[in-house]
Design an enzyme around this catalytic site. Structure first.
Site, short mmCIF file in Angstrom:
data_model
loop_
_atom_site.label_atom_id
_atom_site.label_comp_id
_atom_site.label_asym_id
_atom_site.label_seq_id
_atom_site.Cartn_x
_atom_site.Cartn_y
_atom_site.Cartn_z
N HIS A 1 -15.82 20.97 9.56
CA HIS A 1 -16.11 22.31 10.05
C HIS A 1 -16.69 23.20 8.96
O HIS A 1 -16.40 23.03 7.78
CB HIS A 1 -14.83 22.98 10.58
CG HIS A 1 -14.15 22.20 11.65
ND1 HIS A 1 -12.79 22.14 11.77
CD2 HIS A 1 -14.64 21.43 12.66
CE1 HIS A 1 -12.46 21.38 12.81
NE2 HIS A 1 -13.57 20.93 13.36
N LYS B 1 -12.61 28.40 0.98
CA LYS B 1 -11.24 28.06 1.37
C LYS B 1 -10.45 27.56 0.17
O LYS B 1 -10.99 26.88 -0.71
CB LYS B 1 -11.24 26.96 2.44
CG LYS B 1 -11.88 27.39 3.75
CD LYS B 1 -11.91 26.24 4.74
CE LYS B 1 -12.60 26.68 6.03
NZ LYS B 1 -12.79 25.54 6.93
N TYR C 1 -4.46 26.88 4.65
CA TYR C 1 -5.72 27.24 4.02
C TYR C 1 -5.94 28.74 4.07
O TYR C 1 -5.72 29.39 5.07
CB TYR C 1 -6.92 26.48 4.58
CG TYR C 1 -6.99 26.25 6.06
CD1 TYR C 1 -7.96 26.88 6.84
CD2 TYR C 1 -6.12 25.37 6.70
CE1 TYR C 1 -8.06 26.63 8.20
CE2 TYR C 1 -6.20 25.13 8.05
CZ TYR C 1 -7.18 25.77 8.79
OH TYR C 1 -7.25 25.53 10.14
N ASP D 1 -14.49 18.10 18.21
CA ASP D 1 -14.89 17.30 17.05
C ASP D 1 -15.59 16.01 17.45
O ASP D 1 -16.46 15.52 16.73
CB ASP D 1 -13.69 17.01 16.16
CG ASP D 1 -13.21 18.25 15.40
OD1 ASP D 1 -13.91 19.29 15.46
OD2 ASP D 1 -12.15 18.18 14.77
#
Length: 183
Positions: free
Chosen positions: A61, A70, A130, A166
């Protein structure tokens, strides 16, 4: 705190200082000044946590044009974390690194804006955290196929558990250039 570089410029492994004794342990998972002084000068604005079962694969992603840096860490369990350089014009465009993150060693991975990110769970389950530098933006949400033959990522799972979304992501070569970040 130790910082280790990877083959992708800006993607670094962080080993925070852990204070352990017979009671357990203590560590700072993030402290702005210390991370800034180590070269991670990012303001984080959103924290996320996911729990996933063994063989779950989430990713790959990214957000574009409102990208996200991140800082990721396994809080429980073990994951195989993958970062792909998708920045148009980058000398490492299409290259990836894979890092095992385990709750036992407390390592973190910093992923700058401009990279796709995904992970798969190697333990029975994993709790994954995250920090993000940009608020989640559904209209900027993008992704690429986890098993893109052009990337040849060596995932430690052959038959992962994937979301419908996904499963339907495109290969890197099929993504319009304007939907990829610039180097």
């Amino acid at each position: 705190m130790n910082i280790d570089t990877t083959a992708l410029d800006g993607v670094v492994i962080i080993e925070p200082e852990v204070f352990a004794d017979r009671r357990g342990f203590f560590l700072e998972t993030y402290q702005y000044e210390r991370y800034r002084d180590a070269g991670i000068d990012v303001t984080f604005v959103q924290d996320n946590i996911s729990r996933s079962n063994k063989d779950t694969l989430r990713g790959l992603h990214y957000q574009c044009p409102r990208g996200q840096a991140k800082l990721v860490q396994a809080l429980e369990g073990t994951i195989f974390d993958v970062v792909v350089d998708i920045r148009r014009g980058s000398p490492t465009f299409g290259k990836w690194v894979g890092i095992q993150l385990c709750a036992r060693d407390h390592r973190q991975l910093f992923i700058p804006d401009g990279f796709a990110h995904g992970f798969c769970v190697m333990s029975e389950s994993a709790l994954f955290m995250y920090k993000c530098s940009e608020i989640y933006s559904p209209e900027d949400e993008r992704g690429l196929k986890w098993n893109d033959p052009q990337l040849n990522i060596q995932w430690p799972v052959t038959n992962p558990v994937l979301s419908r979304r996904d499963l339907d992501l495109p290969a890197l070569g099929d993504i319009d250039a304007d939907r990829l970040p610039l180097f």
